[in-house]
Every structure is written in structure tokens, then in C-alpha cells.
Design a protein around this motif. Structure first.
Motif, PDB file in Angstrom:
ATOM      1  N   LYS A 199      43.904  18.089  31.182  1.00  0.00           N
ATOM      2  CA  LYS A 199      44.329  18.577  29.901  1.00  0.00           C
ATOM      3  C   LYS A 199      43.056  18.337  28.898  1.00  0.00           C
ATOM      4  O   LYS A 199      43.001  19.206  27.890  1.00  0.00           O
ATOM      5  CB  LYS A 199      45.375  17.647  29.437  1.00  0.00           C
ATOM      6  N   ASP A 257      49.325  20.708  26.428  1.00  0.00           N
ATOM      7  CA  ASP A 257      50.519  20.377  27.344  1.00  0.00           C
ATOM      8  C   ASP A 257      51.146  21.531  27.961  1.00  0.00           C
ATOM      9  O   ASP A 257      51.596  21.451  28.902  1.00  0.00           O
ATOM     10  CB  ASP A 257      51.544  19.457  26.389  1.00  0.00           C
ATOM     11  N   TYR A 258      51.598  22.491  27.118  1.00  0.00           N
ATOM     12  CA  TYR A 258      52.136  23.732  27.521  1.00  0.00           C
ATOM     13  C   TYR A 258      51.215  24.350  28.769  1.00  0.00           C
ATOM     14  O   TYR A 258      51.880  24.635  29.657  1.00  0.00           O
ATOM     15  CB  TYR A 258      52.263  24.761  26.472  1.00  0.00           C
TER      16      TYR A 258
END
Length: 126
Positions: A64, A48-49
Motif C-alpha cells: 500500500k 486502499d481501493y
């Protein structure tokens, strides 16, 4: 009690280095700090980062699921920053692939600063 050194190679504790950026407690102050935190995010599977810190203009090129799979299928060994300017970082990321073969990801990355936040734009691979 042992403390975990940061994955980025800073010799600081992870909790006092990249973890604050990855958790959104602080913003990376420079392109190099962002790149180091992104390496730490690969090492800790924080996809996510990695997506959030990819510039919107190139984000659609980085799924992702693919990021997470690559971060999980490799054992991240160390990071070496070769050169850095205000907007670029050249680095070598050392890792073992899924077959435990030593690999080096050598990249010259470009970053943008927008509204006080740094973003990874793209990279040239060697």
C-alpha cells in the motif's frame, strides 16, 4: 457549476462513473471497468481501493505504501485503452513524473472474476 469528468476518460462525470466503484457503492461490471476505476484511483490517491482490487494471489507483491507513493508522486494526465477482452486490458496511462517529465505506462493487464467481483492479477509492461 462545473462537473468533474471522470479520470478514466469515459466523458461521464466522476460521480457517475468510477467514484461509485472506488467508494464501494457498486462493483465494476467488467475487467475494463475495473481497470478504468483503478486508473481513477491512482489519479485520486485511493490506495486502499487499489489494494482491495488486487487479487489475493498477487496482493503481497503490491504494498500500500508503494502504491500510494507512486500515485502521489505523479500527475495523471489521461488513460487510453488500446484493447480489451473479457479478462485482459491493454492500456496506456499518460502522466508527468515527479520531475514533470512526460511518461507513458503501457501495460497488458490480466483480471479474474471471483464471487461477482473483478480483481487485477498482474500485468506485462511494454
Amino acid at each position: 457549476m462545473t462537473t468533474l469528468k471522470c479520470y478514466c476518460g469515459s466523458l461521464k462525470e466522476f460521480s457517475q462513473c468510477c467514484e461509485a466503484y472506488i467508494k464501494g457503492i457498486e462493483k465494476a461490471p467488467t475487467a475494463e471497468a475495473l481497470m478504468r476505476s483503478r486508473y481513477s484511483a491512482f489519479a485520486t490517491q485511493k490506495a486502499d481501493y487499489l489494494v482491495a482490487t488486487t487479487h489475493f494471489s498477487t496482493r503481497k507483491q503490491h504494498k500500500k505504501e508503494d502504491i500510494l507513493e507512486w500515485s502521489q508522486s505523479n500527475k495523471w494526465i489521461k488513460l487510453a485503452v488500446v484493447a480489451a477482452t473479457a479478462y485482459t486490458v491493454t492500456f496506456k496511462a499518460f502522466y508527468l513524473d515527479s520531475e514533470l517529465q512526460a511518461q507513458i505506462h503501457h501495460e497488458h493487464s490480466t483480471f479474474k472474476l471471483e464471487d461477482g467481483s473483478w480483481f487485477y492479477v498482474d500485468g506485462e509492461f511494454y
